[in-house]
Write a protein that holds these residues in place. Structure first.
Motif, mmCIF file in Angstrom:
data_model
loop_
_atom_site.group_PDB
_atom_site.id
_atom_site.type_symbol
_atom_site.label_atom_id
_atom_site.label_comp_id
_atom_site.label_asym_id
_atom_site.label_seq_id
_atom_site.Cartn_x
_atom_site.Cartn_y
_atom_site.Cartn_z
ATOM 1 N N ASP A 41 0.730 -1.065 0.222
ATOM 2 C CA ASP A 41 0.046 -0.033 0.088
ATOM 3 C C ASP A 41 0.720 1.454 0.154
ATOM 4 N N SER A 42 2.219 0.899 0.291
ATOM 5 C CA SER A 42 3.209 2.364 0.066
ATOM 6 C C SER A 42 4.428 1.744 -1.020
ATOM 7 N N PRO A 43 3.968 1.993 -2.323
ATOM 8 C CA PRO A 43 4.932 1.649 -3.165
ATOM 9 C C PRO A 43 5.875 2.954 -3.366
ATOM 10 N N GLN A 44 6.973 2.496 -3.627
ATOM 11 C CA GLN A 44 8.284 3.350 -3.650
ATOM 12 C C GLN A 44 8.819 3.286 -4.966
ATOM 13 N N VAL A 45 9.110 4.691 -5.584
ATOM 14 C CA VAL A 45 9.677 4.725 -6.753
ATOM 15 C C VAL A 45 10.901 5.674 -6.818
ATOM 16 N N ARG A 46 12.056 5.335 -7.169
ATOM 17 C CA ARG A 46 13.087 6.017 -7.147
ATOM 18 C C ARG A 46 13.577 6.249 -8.745
ATOM 19 N N PHE A 47 13.528 7.607 -8.872
ATOM 20 C CA PHE A 47 13.799 8.090 -10.399
ATOM 21 C C PHE A 47 14.895 8.940 -10.469
ATOM 22 N N VAL A 48 15.919 8.452 -11.136
ATOM 23 C CA VAL A 48 17.208 9.258 -11.379
ATOM 24 C C VAL A 48 17.076 9.725 -12.595
ATOM 25 N N GLY A 49 17.010 11.239 -12.729
ATOM 26 C CA GLY A 49 16.682 11.818 -13.955
ATOM 27 C C GLY A 49 17.907 12.564 -14.500
ATOM 28 N N HIS A 50 17.578 12.915 -15.702
ATOM 29 C CA HIS A 50 18.562 13.644 -16.744
ATOM 30 C C HIS A 50 18.745 15.057 -16.030
ATOM 31 N N PRO A 51 19.936 15.642 -16.065
ATOM 32 C CA PRO A 51 20.408 17.033 -15.643
ATOM 33 C C PRO A 51 19.508 18.044 -16.037
ATOM 34 N N GLU A 52 19.054 17.974 -17.284
ATOM 35 C CA GLU A 52 18.043 19.155 -18.055
ATOM 36 C C GLU A 52 16.813 18.742 -17.618
ATOM 37 N N LEU A 53 16.150 19.591 -16.693
ATOM 38 C CA LEU A 53 14.816 19.214 -16.027
ATOM 39 C C LEU A 53 13.707 18.875 -17.209
ATOM 40 N N GLU A 54 13.676 19.559 -18.200
ATOM 41 C CA GLU A 54 12.788 19.324 -19.038
ATOM 42 C C GLU A 54 12.757 18.011 -19.881
ATOM 43 N N ALA A 55 13.900 17.562 -19.986
ATOM 44 C CA ALA A 55 14.179 16.255 -20.437
ATOM 45 C C ALA A 55 13.664 14.863 -19.893
ATOM 46 N N ASN A 56 13.355 15.080 -18.652
ATOM 47 C CA ASN A 56 12.677 14.228 -18.028
ATOM 48 C C ASN A 56 11.223 14.012 -17.985
ATOM 49 N N ASP A 57 10.530 14.887 -18.530
ATOM 50 C CA ASP A 57 9.100 14.981 -18.818
ATOM 51 C C ASP A 57 8.890 13.751 -19.425
ATOM 52 N N ALA A 58 9.133 13.337 -20.638
ATOM 53 C CA ALA A 58 8.611 12.131 -21.198
ATOM 54 C C ALA A 58 8.919 10.847 -20.330
ATOM 55 N N PHE A 59 10.015 10.751 -19.391
ATOM 56 C CA PHE A 59 10.177 9.798 -18.666
ATOM 57 C C PHE A 59 9.331 9.792 -17.628
ATOM 58 N N MET A 60 8.913 10.776 -16.897
ATOM 59 C CA MET A 60 8.192 10.906 -15.747
ATOM 60 C C MET A 60 6.745 10.748 -16.105
ATOM 61 N N ALA A 61 6.211 10.887 -17.405
ATOM 62 C CA ALA A 61 4.803 10.875 -17.857
ATOM 63 C C ALA A 61 4.224 9.496 -17.250
ATOM 64 N N PRO A 62 4.729 8.377 -17.454
ATOM 65 C CA PRO A 62 4.300 7.108 -17.118
ATOM 66 C C PRO A 62 3.988 7.148 -15.534
ATOM 67 N N TRP A 63 4.967 7.512 -14.885
ATOM 68 C CA TRP A 63 5.108 7.504 -13.436
ATOM 69 C C TRP A 63 4.024 8.386 -12.964
ATOM 70 N N LEU A 64 3.927 9.637 -13.759
ATOM 71 C CA LEU A 64 2.535 10.376 -13.231
ATOM 72 C C LEU A 64 1.182 9.551 -13.164
ATOM 73 N N ASP A 65 0.993 9.066 -14.315
ATOM 74 C CA ASP A 65 -0.036 8.292 -14.384
ATOM 75 C C ASP A 65 -0.245 7.098 -13.599
ATOM 76 N N LYS A 66 0.946 6.518 -13.282
ATOM 77 C CA LYS A 66 0.978 5.497 -12.243
ATOM 78 C C LYS A 66 0.752 6.007 -10.889
ATOM 79 N N VAL A 67 1.646 6.732 -10.599
ATOM 80 C CA VAL A 67 1.565 7.320 -9.202
ATOM 81 C C VAL A 67 -0.200 8.044 -8.940
ATOM 82 N N ALA A 68 -0.516 8.776 -9.690
ATOM 83 C CA ALA A 68 -1.819 9.129 -9.724
ATOM 84 C C ALA A 68 -2.937 8.147 -9.546
#
Length: 124
Positions: A41-68
């Motif tokens: 009931d408390s899933p954990q996600v560790r996301f290690v991103g790109h140094p350019e913040l905007e470059a992470n959006d496509a990689f974060m999109a599935p996590w946004l859907d999943k976390v929501a």
């Protein structure tokens, strides 16, 4: 390095920078297949991103859907967001939270980021 949860390093490995912080992070982090399944009931996600913040959006999109979806299902996910040297990790966290808030308008607001105070050794 053991992490009891989901680790996503795709954004980090999409970066082709020769920056020492990026190269160091890439040498320390594994490339693992993504299995976005909540095992508790408390899933954990560790996301290690790109140094350019905007470059992470496509990689974060599935996590946004999943976390929501997890939140809507009554789960309490924990999302840890990193950048190669972690200097921009707070900004990435704010970006993720802002995008998540668009999907979940009632999401509590994160505290504002304040720059660390700096002392000057120079006097007038």
């Amino acid at each position: 390095e053991f992490f009891n949860g989901l680790l996503d390093t795709r954004a980090l490995f999409s970066c082709h920078s020769r920056d020492p912080a990026v190269l160091h992070a890439q040498s320390k982090k594994p490339r693992l297949p993504i299995r976005p399944v909540a095992f508790s009931d408390s899933p954990q996600v560790r996301f290690v991103g790109h140094p350019e913040l905007e470059a992470n959006d496509a990689f974060m999109a599935p996590w946004l859907d999943k976390v929501a979806g997890w939140i809507e299902a009554g789960k309490t996910p924990h999302v840890y967001l990193h950048t190669p040297d972690n200097h921009r990790a707070p900004e990435l966290a704010m970006r993720f939270h802002g995008l998540l808030s668009e999907r979940l308008p009632g999401l509590p607001v994160l505290p504002a980021l304040h720059p660390a105070p700096q002392m000057s050794l120079l006097t007038d």
